[in-house]
Motif scaffolding. Structure first.
Motif, PDB file in Angstrom:
ATOM      1  N   LEU A 529       0.840  -1.191   0.000  1.00  0.00           N
ATOM      2  CA  LEU A 529       0.000   0.000   0.000  1.00  0.00           C
ATOM      3  C   LEU A 529       0.877   1.244   0.000  1.00  0.00           C
ATOM      4  O   LEU A 529       1.847   1.336   0.754  1.00  0.00           O
ATOM      5  CB  LEU A 529      -0.902   0.031   1.244  1.00  0.00           C
ATOM      6  CG  LEU A 529      -1.891  -1.116   1.439  1.00  0.00           C
ATOM      7  CD1 LEU A 529      -2.736  -0.873   2.670  1.00  0.00           C
ATOM      8  CD2 LEU A 529      -2.775  -1.287   0.210  1.00  0.00           C
ATOM      9  N   ARG A 530       0.535   2.190  -0.872  1.00  0.00           N
ATOM     10  CA  ARG A 530       1.167   3.507  -0.899  1.00  0.00           C
ATOM     11  C   ARG A 530       0.111   4.557  -0.639  1.00  0.00           C
ATOM     12  O   ARG A 530      -1.073   4.330  -0.877  1.00  0.00           O
ATOM     13  CB  ARG A 530       1.820   3.755  -2.262  1.00  0.00           C
ATOM     14  CG  ARG A 530       3.102   2.980  -2.486  1.00  0.00           C
ATOM     15  CD  ARG A 530       3.585   3.162  -3.909  1.00  0.00           C
ATOM     16  NE  ARG A 530       2.796   2.373  -4.833  1.00  0.00           N
ATOM     17  CZ  ARG A 530       2.574   2.698  -6.098  1.00  0.00           C
ATOM     18  NH1 ARG A 530       3.055   3.839  -6.570  1.00  0.00           N
ATOM     19  NH2 ARG A 530       1.863   1.920  -6.885  1.00  0.00           N
ATOM     20  N   ALA A 531       0.530   5.724  -0.162  1.00  0.00           N
ATOM     21  CA  ALA A 531      -0.411   6.798   0.132  1.00  0.00           C
ATOM     22  C   ALA A 531       0.048   8.076  -0.544  1.00  0.00           C
ATOM     23  O   ALA A 531       1.254   8.310  -0.702  1.00  0.00           O
ATOM     24  CB  ALA A 531      -0.525   7.015   1.641  1.00  0.00           C
ATOM     25  N   MET A 532      -0.904   8.906  -0.946  1.00  0.00           N
ATOM     26  CA  MET A 532      -0.586  10.192  -1.556  1.00  0.00           C
ATOM     27  C   MET A 532      -1.799  11.107  -1.451  1.00  0.00           C
ATOM     28  O   MET A 532      -2.944  10.638  -1.381  1.00  0.00           O
ATOM     29  CB  MET A 532      -0.189  10.025  -3.023  1.00  0.00           C
ATOM     30  CG  MET A 532      -1.297   9.546  -3.936  1.00  0.00           C
ATOM     31  SD  MET A 532      -0.746   9.403  -5.636  1.00  0.00           S
ATOM     32  CE  MET A 532       0.505   8.132  -5.455  1.00  0.00           C
ATOM     33  N   THR A 544      -5.094   5.740  -1.267  1.00  0.00           N
ATOM     34  CA  THR A 544      -4.247   4.561  -1.114  1.00  0.00           C
ATOM     35  C   THR A 544      -4.153   3.867  -2.463  1.00  0.00           C
ATOM     36  O   THR A 544      -5.182   3.616  -3.115  1.00  0.00           O
ATOM     37  CB  THR A 544      -4.839   3.585  -0.081  1.00  0.00           C
ATOM     38  OG1 THR A 544      -4.870   4.203   1.194  1.00  0.00           O
ATOM     39  CG2 THR A 544      -3.990   2.314   0.001  1.00  0.00           C
ATOM     40  N   VAL A 545      -2.943   3.582  -2.882  1.00  0.00           N
ATOM     41  CA  VAL A 545      -2.707   2.850  -4.133  1.00  0.00           C
ATOM     42  C   VAL A 545      -2.239   1.451  -3.737  1.00  0.00           C
ATOM     43  O   VAL A 545      -1.269   1.299  -2.989  1.00  0.00           O
ATOM     44  CB  VAL A 545      -1.660   3.543  -5.009  1.00  0.00           C
ATOM     45  CG1 VAL A 545      -1.477   2.791  -6.321  1.00  0.00           C
ATOM     46  CG2 VAL A 545      -2.070   4.992  -5.278  1.00  0.00           C
ATOM     47  N   VAL A 546      -2.940   0.434  -4.218  1.00  0.00           N
ATOM     48  CA  VAL A 546      -2.677  -0.937  -3.802  1.00  0.00           C
ATOM     49  C   VAL A 546      -1.998  -1.715  -4.920  1.00  0.00           C
ATOM     50  O   VAL A 546      -2.311  -1.540  -6.097  1.00  0.00           O
ATOM     51  CB  VAL A 546      -3.995  -1.631  -3.370  1.00  0.00           C
ATOM     52  CG1 VAL A 546      -4.986  -1.685  -4.514  1.00  0.00           C
ATOM     53  CG2 VAL A 546      -3.720  -3.035  -2.842  1.00  0.00           C
ATOM     54  N   THR A 547      -1.064  -2.569  -4.530  1.00  0.00           N
ATOM     55  CA  THR A 547      -0.430  -3.518  -5.444  1.00  0.00           C
ATOM     56  C   THR A 547      -0.654  -4.921  -4.877  1.00  0.00           C
ATOM     57  O   THR A 547      -0.206  -5.228  -3.771  1.00  0.00           O
ATOM     58  CB  THR A 547       1.076  -3.243  -5.564  1.00  0.00           C
ATOM     59  OG1 THR A 547       1.285  -1.913  -6.017  1.00  0.00           O
ATOM     60  CG2 THR A 547       1.723  -4.221  -6.538  1.00  0.00           C
ATOM     61  N   GLY A 548      -1.372  -5.752  -5.613  1.00  0.00           N
ATOM     62  CA  GLY A 548      -1.655  -7.100  -5.142  1.00  0.00           C
ATOM     63  C   GLY A 548      -3.133  -7.275  -4.801  1.00  0.00           C
ATOM     64  O   GLY A 548      -3.957  -6.363  -4.954  1.00  0.00           O
ATOM     65  N   ASP A 549      -3.460  -8.482  -4.327  1.00  0.00           N
ATOM     66  CA  ASP A 549      -4.838  -8.852  -4.004  1.00  0.00           C
ATOM     67  C   ASP A 549      -5.143  -8.450  -2.568  1.00  0.00           C
ATOM     68  O   ASP A 549      -4.793  -9.144  -1.603  1.00  0.00           O
ATOM     69  CB  ASP A 549      -5.027 -10.352  -4.196  1.00  0.00           C
ATOM     70  CG  ASP A 549      -6.481 -10.777  -3.993  1.00  0.00           C
ATOM     71  OD1 ASP A 549      -7.303  -9.923  -3.623  1.00  0.00           O
ATOM     72  OD2 ASP A 549      -6.770 -11.976  -4.192  1.00  0.00           O
ATOM     73  N   LEU A 550      -5.825  -7.331  -2.401  1.00  0.00           N
ATOM     74  CA  LEU A 550      -6.084  -6.785  -1.069  1.00  0.00           C
ATOM     75  C   LEU A 550      -7.016  -7.678  -0.263  1.00  0.00           C
ATOM     76  O   LEU A 550      -6.926  -7.723   0.978  1.00  0.00           O
ATOM     77  CB  LEU A 550      -6.677  -5.380  -1.208  1.00  0.00           C
ATOM     78  CG  LEU A 550      -6.808  -4.544   0.072  1.00  0.00           C
ATOM     79  CD1 LEU A 550      -5.444  -4.290   0.681  1.00  0.00           C
ATOM     80  CD2 LEU A 550      -7.512  -3.230  -0.225  1.00  0.00           C
ATOM     81  N   THR A 551      -7.906  -8.411  -0.925  1.00  0.00           N
ATOM     82  CA  THR A 551      -8.874  -9.234  -0.204  1.00  0.00           C
ATOM     83  C   THR A 551      -8.212 -10.402   0.527  1.00  0.00           C
ATOM     84  O   THR A 551      -8.821 -11.005   1.418  1.00  0.00           O
ATOM     85  CB  THR A 551      -9.933  -9.765  -1.164  1.00  0.00           C
ATOM     86  OG1 THR A 551      -9.291 -10.555  -2.197  1.00  0.00           O
ATOM     87  CG2 THR A 551     -10.695  -8.626  -1.821  1.00  0.00           C
ATOM     88  N   LEU A 618      -9.319   4.442  -2.735  1.00  0.00           N
ATOM     89  CA  LEU A 618      -8.513   3.259  -3.024  1.00  0.00           C
ATOM     90  C   LEU A 618      -8.422   3.101  -4.532  1.00  0.00           C
ATOM     91  O   LEU A 618      -9.439   3.051  -5.233  1.00  0.00           O
ATOM     92  CB  LEU A 618      -9.145   2.010  -2.407  1.00  0.00           C
ATOM     93  CG  LEU A 618      -8.393   0.698  -2.674  1.00  0.00           C
ATOM     94  CD1 LEU A 618      -7.045   0.719  -1.961  1.00  0.00           C
ATOM     95  CD2 LEU A 618      -9.213  -0.498  -2.211  1.00  0.00           C
ATOM     96  N   LEU A 619      -7.181   3.031  -5.034  1.00  0.00           N
ATOM     97  CA  LEU A 619      -6.929   2.892  -6.467  1.00  0.00           C
ATOM     98  C   LEU A 619      -6.135   1.621  -6.716  1.00  0.00           C
ATOM     99  O   LEU A 619      -5.224   1.282  -5.941  1.00  0.00           O
ATOM    100  CB  LEU A 619      -6.144   4.094  -6.982  1.00  0.00           C
ATOM    101  CG  LEU A 619      -6.874   5.447  -6.909  1.00  0.00           C
ATOM    102  CD1 LEU A 619      -5.875   6.585  -7.007  1.00  0.00           C
ATOM    103  CD2 LEU A 619      -7.904   5.548  -8.022  1.00  0.00           C
TER     104      LEU A 619
END
Length: 793
Positions: A529-532, A544-551, A618-619
């Motif tokens: 997770l990244r934030a901006m 929040t920018v997500v990389t991967g399967d958040l669930t 969330l993106l």
């Protein structure tokens, strides 16, 4: 002048009467002066320019990583007024240390003093301030959670003062890789062509930057360059000091008024004599105002020097809270001293006016003939008011426990709880004298058996003359109860943050690091997770920018499409943001990223509950107008399986971390309650001691009946114990009540109820109150007996 002389003679003749008011005034002046020094220093401080000291103009974004796109860099370089434009990348490489590309060293005051510039990925130039490091040494550098070894190939020294940062320089390519940057840069240092002034350069660059200003890009010259380094005061950073100052002023004014009123009431007969011999009310008023001015002058002279070291302690605490930056420097200027003097004089005069108004209501003949009305009961109105407030608090508690009323969501519930807490604190302060009375009756027999003289007389005094102790009892109860309720509630909300994290986070480990986390750590199905900051429909919020399967790592109930199924051009919103904007799945919104010229259209695909794990937006990734932004580092990485990284926390450790994080966000309010409690204890001890000074004849009578000096002192100390201990028990009971209501409102909260009771705060505060009361009682008894013997002889 006659009235001033008379006021001075009165203070000299009755030093005990003035001492309590003076001590309160000195404490108030010291605390108010300390906060004024901090606030004045912060308001007058100019941002320190260090890293950009070698360039006249900086294009920055206030610290948003990689927010200056390459097209803006090219546009600035093409301006005829620009001689050179140097990109800057900054990233943390350890506590207090920043990494940069070597080409940006010309923006700083650093110059090589040994060795050469870096030319390969494993080479570094170090700051000369890094002790014990020289050319040829091996240096371990941690960046984004990854530790790498580098060879020192050069040493650079700053031409000017360099106090708040430590710099390491790498090759430009290696610096970009370590920082995890995309195509954008963090800042742009701009030099003018020969013959172009700073004003002309600023105007030209400003025109080029104008299309990007909505994306947070701005031009800085002069001291404003320090803001781009993070050396300035953040917006709203002075809210906490101003709040603390305002609280101190209000509480101190009340405590000073109580102390001055008590001092004047002790001299009621003296004032009556003055009126009987022909003094006009206005003359007495002027005399007492003159006393207030004298006390204010002495208190300011003592309080300001005491406030200086207190200000240093406050500044350190506020730096630790993150309210004040590391570059903040405390200064002692005359203006805060003047404001402190003005406050002290105003508080003393206002307190004198309130005290003399009550004294002048007594007619001279009645005052001369009245005897001390010992044993009078306190008016029942106070008891009935306290019981009524307790009843209302009980009703609010029941409604919250049984959830019979919708308080309007979480905000309404918090307001209802705050009202309940305020009612509990006020009710405890009002009924405290009757608690002392009942406690005295209950322990009368035991105290008499324990101490046949001191215990028996002390219990009798507390029961018969409990009105005498009402002021001190109320002040102690208010202070200690406030601390107990505030800190106990804070402990509960810390626990609740941890409990919610335990419910929502299903990952086995969570990686955290102050320097961020590199994409290298994103392996084996991990989720980053990244934030901006972004702007949605014209309003600034966080994403929040997500990389991967958040669930796989967060268990959240979602309305709309699952969070792992978001596509490009889609966004998920938290419930509070969606409700505020009237958005539902399918709604179109416009989002503008840092450094973008235009906002981009997105479709709301899902709505998730409010959670501290995710920001308001969330993106699934960055594309389109946000392609220039940094690809890292990550704020958190959730993972499964065995993890050996030192930044990894187990799920249980992460839950505890969330509790500490919540406490860190709300740590100002407990300190405010302690500040109020300390003022209350000063007022209470002052009230107890001044009341003892009036009992000189009583103590001398005890001595003539055969009691020893030690027996008299022990009797008074017994009175202090019988007064303070019951109110401490009452404060503890009020604290237990409030935390019980909170704990019962959450599943599993009752199991942790005892951990919400702040024994670590109440114990030292209660012990301090007891010791201060005993010490003050002993000293006051000695002074009272000495004065009375002199009067009788």
């Amino acid at each position: 002048m006659t009235l001033v002389w008379l006021a001075w003679r009165t203070l000299r003749r009755h030093p005990g009467s003035a001492l309590g008011a003076l001590v309160t005034l000195v404490a108030a002046a010291a605390m108010v002066g300390a906060f004024w020094f901090v606030i004045d220093s912060a308001q007058r401080a100019r941002p320190h320019v260090e890293r950009f000291a070698g360039v006249p103009l900086v294009v920055g974004t206030g610290g948003v990583a990689g927010a200056i796109p390459p097209e803006l860099v090219a546009a600035v370089r093409e301006l005829p007024e620009v001689g050179a434009a140097v990109p800057e990348i900054t990233f943390p490489v350890g506590p207090g240390a920043g990494g940069h590309g070597w080409s940006s060293a010309r923006l700083t005051p650093f110059r090589l003093v040994a060795g050469r510039p870096p030319r390969a990925a494993g080479e570094v130039v170090v700051d000369a301030a890094r002790a014990g490091t020289g050319v040829g040494d091996r240096l371990t550098v941690e960046s984004a959670g990854v530790v790498r070894a580098h060879r020192v190939v050069g040493v650079a020294a700053a031409a000017g003062p360099w106090r708040h940062q430590t710099a390491l320089f790498f090759t430009d390519e290696h610096a970009a890789a370590l920082a995890g940057r995309g195509t954008g840069v963090d800042a742009l240092g701009v030099y003018p062509r020969p013959g172009v002034g700073t004003a002309a350069l600023e105007a030209a660059v400003g025109r080029a930057v104008a299309p990007y200003e909505g994306g947070g890009v701005r031009v800085a010259t002069g001291a404003a360059r320090g803001l781009e380094e993070g050396n300035g005061m953040a917006s709203g950073s002075l809210n906490a000091p101003w709040f603390l100052l305002g609280t101190t002023v209000l509480v101190a004014t009340g405590m000073v008024a109580a102390a001055m009123g008590l001092s004047v009431r002790r001299r009621g007969r003296e004032l009556a004599v003055l009126r009987a011999v022909g003094a006009y009310p206005r003359q007495l008023r002027r005399m007492l105002l003159a006393e207030g001015l004298i006390l204010a002058a002495v208190a300011t002279a003592a309080g300001i020097p005491l406030g200086m070291p207190v200000a240093a302690v406050l500044a350190d605490r506020l730096r630790g809270f993150g309210t004040l930056g590391t570059a903040f420097e405390l200064t002692y200027r005359p203006q805060p001293m003047v404001w402190t003097l003005a406050f002290t004089v105003a508080a003393a005069l206002a307190a004198s006016l309130m005290a003399v108004a009550r004294a002048l209501r007594i007619r001279p003949g009645d005052a001369l003939g009245e005897a001390p009305q010992e044993g009078r009961r306190i008016g029942r109105g106070r008891l009935l008011t306290g019981l009524a407030l307790a009843a209302v608090a009980t009703v609010l508690s029941a409604l919250q426990l049984w959830q019979l009323t919708d308080f309007g969501g979480e905000t309404g519930t918090l307001l209802a709880q705050f009202l309940m807490f305020a009612l509990v604190v006020a009710a405890a302060g009002l009924v405290a004298p009757w608690v002392v009375l009942v406690a005295g009756r209950l322990v009368r027999g035991a105290a008499g058996r324990w101490s046949r003289v001191g215990g028996f007389l002390a219990t009798a005094n507390v029961i018969f003359n409990h009105r005498r102790f009402a002021g001190a009892v109320g002040a102690i109860t208010l202070g200690v109860t406030l601390v107990g309720v505030v800190t106990g509630t804070q402990f509960f909300y810390d626990w609740r943050a941890a409990a919610r994290a335990a419910e929502e986070v299903s990952a086995g480990h969570v990686l955290l690091s102050e320097t961020g986390l590199s994409q290298e750590l994103l392996r084996g199905g991990a989720v980053g997770l990244r934030a901006m900051p972004v702007t949605m429909d014209g309003r600034t919020t966080d994403a929040t920018v997500v990389t991967g399967d958040l669930t796989r790592v967060l268990d959240l109930p979602v309305r709309g499409r699952p969070l792992n199924d978001l596509r490009g051009g889609e966004v998920a919103l938290r419930e509070s943001l969606a409700a505020r904007n009237g958005a539902v799945p399918g709604t179109r919104v416009r989002i503008r990223f840092p450094g973008s010229r235009e906002p981009a259209a997105y479709t709301v695909a899902a709505v998730y509950p409010d959670t501290p794990e995710l920001a308001s937006l969330l993106l699934p990734g960055l594309d389109g107008t946000a392609a220039h932004l940094a690809s890292g580092p990550y704020l958190r990485i959730y993972t499964y399986g065995e993890v050996t990284h030192p930044a990894a926390l187990t799920r249980q450790e992460y839950v505890w971390h969330k509790a500490q994080e919540n406490a860190g966000r709300n740590r100002v309010l407990p300190y405010v309650s302690v500040l109020i409690a300390l003022f209350s204890l000063v007022a209470a001890v002052n009230s107890l001691c001044l009341g003892l000074l009036d009992r000189g004849r009583e103590f001398v009578g005890m001595r003539r009946l055969g009691m020893g000096r030690g027996q008299v002192t022990r009797t008074v100390c017994w009175e202090s114990v019988l007064t303070v201990v019951p109110v401490l028990v009452l404060a503890l009971a009020a604290t237990v009540w409030t935390v019980l209501v909170c704990a019962a409102s959450e599943p599993g909260g009752l199991a942790a109820l005892t951990s919400f009771i702040p024994f670590g705060w109440l114990a030292p505060l209660g012990a301090g109150a007891m010791l201060a009361a005993l010490a003050g009682s002993g000293l006051a008894v000695r002074a009272a007996m000495r004065d009375e013997r002199q009067a009788l002889t």
